[in-house]
Design an enzyme around this catalytic site. Structure first.
Site, PDB file in Angstrom:
ATOM      1  N   LYS A   1       0.857  -1.193   0.000  1.00 15.74           N
ATOM      2  CA  LYS A   1       0.000   0.000   0.000  1.00 15.74           C
ATOM      3  C   LYS A   1       0.883   1.229   0.000  1.00 15.74           C
ATOM      4  O   LYS A   1       2.025   1.180   0.464  1.00 15.74           O
ATOM      5  CB  LYS A   1      -0.885   0.022   1.248  1.00 15.74           C
ATOM      6  CG  LYS A   1      -2.116   0.891   1.124  1.00 15.74           C
ATOM      7  CD  LYS A   1      -3.246   0.127   0.485  1.00 15.74           C
ATOM      8  CE  LYS A   1      -4.557   0.879   0.517  1.00 15.74           C
ATOM      9  NZ  LYS A   1      -5.679  -0.038   0.297  1.00 15.74           N
TER      10      LYS A   1
HETATM   11  N1  GLU Z   1      -7.317   0.147  -2.943  1.00 19.02           N
HETATM   12  C1  GLU Z   1      -8.101  -1.015  -3.191  1.00 19.02           C
HETATM   13  C2  GLU Z   1      -8.164  -1.892  -1.944  1.00 19.02           C
HETATM   14  O1  GLU Z   1      -8.032  -1.426  -0.837  1.00 19.02           O
HETATM   15  C3  GLU Z   1      -7.668  -1.750  -4.451  1.00 19.02           C
HETATM   16  C4  GLU Z   1      -6.235  -2.149  -4.514  1.00 19.02           C
HETATM   17  C5  GLU Z   1      -5.839  -2.718  -5.875  1.00 19.02           C
HETATM   18  O2  GLU Z   1      -6.667  -2.797  -6.773  1.00 19.02           O
HETATM   19  O3  GLU Z   1      -4.671  -3.080  -5.992  1.00 19.02           O
HETATM   20  O4  GLU Z   1      -8.424  -3.070  -2.017  1.00 19.02           O
END
Ligand code: GLU
Length: 427
Positions: free
Chosen positions: A117
């Site tokens: 992240k």
């Molecule tokens: N931000 C989204 C989540 O928390 C998607 C992450 C992604 O598609 O890699 O799952």
């Protein structure tokens, strides 16, 4: 419960925030990991955490510095995968928790990814479009050494969108000297994005709600739904609930709470939000105080905003039979216990909001093969994958008599630590 050696030295033990919640969730799963518990410490610290300074020139000619992060929590099962969040309250420990939940989520749905992240501590509403572009490009260059189509693949999260992904893809591509569409997902369709990606998280939330409702004999048609957050997740989920004949009786966002017992008109509400920036002032609806949102009579509650929303302070007031976590980390472990005692079923974030990253995976596969699927095919595959993952979680919960959260962690952490053990320690 958490031993001191579980805490990396760069964290303040008194301000763990979401990371503290995550550690408690890991403690709850540890008794079910069998011999793999030997590796559990792997889950309690990120593999790699990068802090970057992001300086940009503002439109007024001054230089501003922002703090950016990219955390790769675990890469045992594949490249890192997870979004990038722009928010004024983002911290390293928050991004660490979000990256760990990505590891769990990706393993729970059996996507061939680890968890990662990123984030920048900034209120993007205060930036012009040019400033936002410069911020995004500089951040991408700074984290460029650890991301890549087979290393770590960012995606949208709170306050980032297709345009931000286009800038990230372009910056990375220019720096490596070749167009690399697979370095991010959630891109515009014209740049190798996938049909259905934008709606995918909300669609996944709705799909698990259908599955959970069926198992507790709750008729979806006519049921009352309350949604916190009307962004990419809550907005799409609210539309799908309304289309299925549910009454979306209450919606809360950063500026206010609106209520209508007969059901809010979601299309009109979304139009109101796009012109006024929030649900505030929407009619016909009653305005509620922010705390009143939690005690609204409803059958399904969908927290789809920030972390730590359902706490010991409001868990006792919730009227719903089902809580479907569209947000990441909305419920504290203590609130989880209160909800369980009161017979309220919680479908945890790590399965409920996995639809987004699932279609991100489809996008990445399509980019690699340069062959693009139809929207019907994407939605059908998404729904099938989510249903299968949910069924496995349900079965594990029944088998061990544990919550759906602990069951999801059992499945996911077993997969992660199995991979970890098979790979072995090297160098
Ligand atoms: N931000 C989204 C989540 O928390 C998607 C992450 C992604 O598609 O890699 O799952």
């Amino acid at each position: 419960m958490n031993t001191v050696h579980s805490l990396p030295s760069y964290l303040d033990p008194n301000h763990l925030g979401p990371w503290g919640i995550y550690l408690q969730q890991v403690d709850r799963v540890t008794p079910y990991l069998g011999h793999l518990a030997r590796w559990v410490e792997t889950l309690k610290r990120p593999k790699r955490a990068m802090i970057v300074d992001v300086p940009i020139e503002l439109d007024n000619g001054t230089v501003a510095h922002f703090e950016g992060y990219r955390v790769q929590h675990n890469l045992s099962r594949g490249p890192g995968k997870g979004g990038v969040r722009f928010h004024q309250d983002v911290t390293l420990s928050e991004v660490m928790a979000l990256s760990a939940w990505m590891s769990v989520k990706n393993a729970a749905v059996n996507l061939p990814y680890g968890g990662a992240k990123g984030g920048i501590r900034v209120d993007p509403k205060t930036l012009s479009k040019g400033e936002l572009e410069r911020l995004t490009r500089r951040y991408t260059s700074e984290i460029g050494v650890i991301i890549g189509p087979s290393k770590d693949i960012p995606a949208p999260d709170m306050n980032t969108n297709e345009q931000v992904m286009a800038w990230m893809m372009d910056t990375y591509s220019m720096n490596v000297g070749a167009t690399a569409t697979g370095v991010v997902t959630g891109k515009p369709i014209a740049l190798g994005g996938s049909l259905g990606r934008r709606e995918a998280t909300g669609r996944g939330v709705f799909t698990v709600a259908q599955e959970a409702a069926q198992r507790i004999q709750l008729e979806l048609k006519g049921s009352r739904v309350a949604v916190q957050g009307l962004g990419n997740v809550g907005g799409v989920a609210a539309q799908l609930f309304a289309q299925a004949g549910c009454r979306v009786v209450a919606v809360q966002d950063h500026a206010g709470t609106v209520f209508n017992e007969a059901g809010l008109n979601i299309d009109a509400l979304l139009a109101h939000v796009s012109t006024h920036g929030s649900v505030k002032g929407f009619a016909p609806a009653q305005t509620l105080g922010n705390d009143q949102f939690w005690s609204v009579p409803c059958d399904i509650l969908v927290p789809a905003a920030l972390e730590q929303q359902i706490t010991v302070d409001n868990a006792g007031q919730i009227q719903a039979r089902l809580v479907i976590e569209g947000a990441n980390g909305p419920t504290t472990p203590q609130a989880d216990d209160i909800l369980a005692e009161r017979g309220i079923l919680v479908v945890p974030d790590v399965i409920a909001n996995a639809g987004g990253v699932t279609v991100s995976y489809f996008e990445w596969v399509q980019d690699f093969s340069s062959f693009f699927w139809s929207e019907d095919e994407i939605n059908a595959r998404l729904v099938r994958l989510m249903r299968e993952a949910f069924a496995a979680v349900w079965q594990t919960a029944e088998q061990h008599k544990v919550s759906l959260r602990t069951a999801t962690f059992i499945i996911a952490c077993t997969r992660i630590l199995q991979a970890r053990e098979l790979r072995g320690l090297y160098p």
